[in-house]
Design a protein around this motif. Structure first.
Motif, PDB file in Angstrom:
ATOM      1  N   UNK A   1       0.835  -1.207   0.000  1.00 22.06           N
ATOM      2  CA  UNK A   1       0.000   0.000   0.000  1.00 22.06           C
ATOM      3  C   UNK A   1       0.870   1.258   0.000  1.00 22.06           C
ATOM      4  N   UNK A   2       1.909   1.253   0.848  1.00 20.32           N
ATOM      5  CA  UNK A   2       2.826   2.402   0.905  1.00 20.32           C
ATOM      6  C   UNK A   2       3.500   2.645  -0.445  1.00 20.32           C
ATOM      7  N   UNK A   3       3.915   1.554  -1.097  1.00 23.47           N
ATOM      8  CA  UNK A   3       4.577   1.673  -2.405  1.00 23.47           C
ATOM      9  C   UNK A   3       3.608   2.239  -3.444  1.00 23.47           C
ATOM     10  N   UNK A   4       2.357   1.776  -3.374  1.00 24.16           N
ATOM     11  CA  UNK A   4       1.339   2.248  -4.328  1.00 24.16           C
ATOM     12  C   UNK A   4       1.090   3.746  -4.140  1.00 24.16           C
ATOM     13  N   UNK A   5       0.991   4.163  -2.863  1.00 22.67           N
ATOM     14  CA  UNK A   5       0.754   5.586  -2.572  1.00 22.67           C
ATOM     15  C   UNK A   5       1.954   6.429  -2.988  1.00 22.67           C
ATOM     16  N   UNK A   6       3.168   5.908  -2.706  1.00 21.60           N
ATOM     17  CA  UNK A   6       4.380   6.648  -3.063  1.00 21.60           C
ATOM     18  C   UNK A   6       4.511   6.779  -4.576  1.00 21.60           C
ATOM     19  N   UNK A   7       4.149   5.707  -5.288  1.00 17.10           N
ATOM     20  CA  UNK A   7       4.218   5.745  -6.754  1.00 17.10           C
ATOM     21  C   UNK A   7       3.223   6.758  -7.308  1.00 17.10           C
TER      22      UNK A   7
END
Length: 540
Positions: A252-258
């Motif tokens: 989820x964090x990676x998706x938001x950061x992307x």
């Protein structure tokens, strides 16, 4: 309780940590995760005082006792397994050693003239042993060893006669008996069978100290830890939850950061396009300058660091006949010990049998019989038509050519394959970059196991016989292997202590018990639901 305060650490030319911070609080059970070589063992060694950070500090509260288990057990010999485990418990072990020496002296006829002083000293030492809780300690030591699958005979055996895997269990037992304020466990689930693993799980759940551990067994982590500390690109990131929560939260964090990065890139592209279009026009000079200054001040978002994930599409296995292996009236024993007496067992095409049984029940023996690595004393083992077998055992590594490199070993097995696909295969099993140039003789046991597995699966047989195939695989490599084998179209017979592997890949269960051999339709999950136990002889 234990704090990492802005630690930095460099190994050779490689930065392991850069201004990284995290905390281990009293009573917390924490899983330490990160790719191979990220610095997990270095972190343990810094807490244990065996290494120091280059900058920052590792602070530990006063009077906190620490027990550290790692994979380097060192030399062990000259004492029984019980005595070796008790040795980890402090002063009482020295008293126990003297007590044993005095007992031997009292039984020695050559020392009859000293008997009065020996008996007197024995009384003093025995009183001290009782005062320190020595007799209770010995009972607890035996409980721990029994939980780790030691028989009474093995408990009394000189540790020097045990194999490396059993010595590991002794070293683990020392830490468990010690019950320190903080326990550091580096891969405690290696070398354990399923029964020992489940026992250890329950022990650690009941342990009230702080726990920091690594494990390549996701189910084991999920059931014990309530927090994850992740090593990622030199930083320490903490997640409040088990391993599955960490995986979801990280994704989820990676998706938001992307998404944040993509939005900013779109905005920057728009601004730059405006600047390029109007920079030569005097009428827009003020606007252009304003936007240039704005861009200079913007804090740029970074895209998420991508974990290097490897996937490999193994070619389809050729079709075998319907009957893959048939065992009829098989008898097998070693010396006076009978393992099988009249075993009948049939494996049919596309069946995936997992074999369960307590230590010594004959799991590996069955695989050896099917693979032709052992002969039955009576009865027959028949392999079906068009069956091409691949057999993985912990001894398969001995067959590697020590003078060949990893890449040469793969090339010699597959001379027709192109270099790109062989490098991709090597990468799947943890050999990236210069690792493919390592000589086989310098590979660790785990690296050898991965190379043998890679060689077997590149051109897969239609019948896989696997004895503990995941023992030395990290979480990412294990996931890749499970995904590949889930798509595998052949037949499988395997032993594993990894419950995720068992549950995902089995569709039949063969249970070996003292009461006989039991067969179950359905995989490991159905077996657990039907029997109410996760391993033979263990009840919920």
């Amino acid at each position: 309780m234990i704090r990492f305060e802005s630690i930095s650490k460099q190994n050779s030319h490689r930065i392991l940590f850069f201004e990284a911070s995290a905390v281990l609080n009293r009573g917390e059970k924490v899983g330490l995760v990160g790719p191979n070589g990220a610095g997990k063992t270095t972190l343990f060694r810094m807490i244990a005082g065996d290494e120091a950070p280059d900058d920052g500090q590792v602070s530990i509260e006063k009077q906190v006792t620490i027990g550290y288990f790692n994979q380097e057990v060192g030399e062990m010999s000259g004492r029984s397994a019980v005595a070796e485990v008790m040795d980890g418990a402090g002063p009482v072990s020295a008293v126990a050693t003297e007590l044993a020496a005095l007992e031997a002296a009292m039984a020695d006829p050559d020392r009859a003239d000293e008997m009065e002083s020996i008996v007197e000293r024995y009384g003093e030492v025995q009183a001290r042993f009782e005062e320190l809780g020595g007799y209770e300690l010995e009972g607890r030591a035996r409980e721990v060893l029994a939980g780790l699958s030691f028989s009474q005979e093995m408990m009394e055996m000189d540790v020097g006669r045990l194999s490396g895997g059993w010595k590991m269990r002794v070293a683990l037992g020392r830490i468990l008996l010690m019950r320190p304020d903080a326990m550091l466990l580096d891969e405690p689930s290696n070398h354990l069978d399923l029964e020992s693993l489940i026992w250890l799980e329950e022990f650690l759940k009941g342990y009230d100290g702080a726990l920091l551990m690594t494990s390549h067994d996701r189910e084991f982590l999920n059931r014990i830890v309530t927090k994850i500390i992740e090593i990622d690109g030199g930083t320490l990131n903490s997640y409040a939850g088990d391993y599955e929560f960490y995986e979801r939260q990280r994704a989820l964090n990676e998706k938001q950061q992307q998404a944040q990065f993509d939005r900013q890139q779109a905005m920057l592209a728009k601004e730059i396009k405006f600047i390029e279009r109007f920079k030569a026009r005097a009428s827009h000079a003020a606007q252009v300058q304003s936007r240039v200054k704005k861009l200079d001040k913007i804090e740029r978002f970074e895209p998420p660091r991508r974990r290097q994930t490897v996937a490999f599409d193994f070619p389809p296995a050729p079709r075998s006949g319907e009957d893959v292996a048939v065992l009829r009236e098989v008898h097998k024993g070693y010396g006076s010990r009978r393992i099988y007496q009249g075993l009948d067992f049939k494996i049919r095409r596309r069946e995936r049998w997992c074999v369960l049984g307590v230590n010594g029940a004959g799991k590996s023996t069955l695989l050896k019989l099917v693979a032709g690595a052992a002969e039955p004393d009576q009865g027959s083992v028949t392999i079906g038509g068009s069956v091409r077998m691949g057999y993985f055992s912990q001894h398969a590594m001995d067959l590697l050519d020590g003078d060949a490199t990893v890449f040469e070993s793969l090339e010699s097995s597959f001379p027709q394959a192109n270099q790109g696909s062989l490098r991709a295969l090597a990468g799947c099993f943890g050999f990236s970059g210069d690792d493919v140039e390592k000589k086989c003789r310098v590979l660790s046991g785990g690296e050898k196991a991965r190379l043998v597995m890679a060689t077997m699966l590149y051109n897969p047989p239609n019948f896989l016989v696997l004895d503990e195939p995941t023992n030395h695989l990290d979480l990412d490599t294990k996931e890749m292997l499970i995904r590949a084998l889930a798509e595998y179209d052949g037949t499988m017979l395997f032993v594993s202590h990894d419950r995720h592997f068992l549950a995902t890949l089995s569709n039949r269960v063969l249970e070996l018990t003292p009461d006989g051999v039991h067969q179950y339709d359905g995989g490991y999950s159905e077996y657990v639901a039907r029997t109410g136990q996760e391993a033979p002889g263990l009840h919920p």
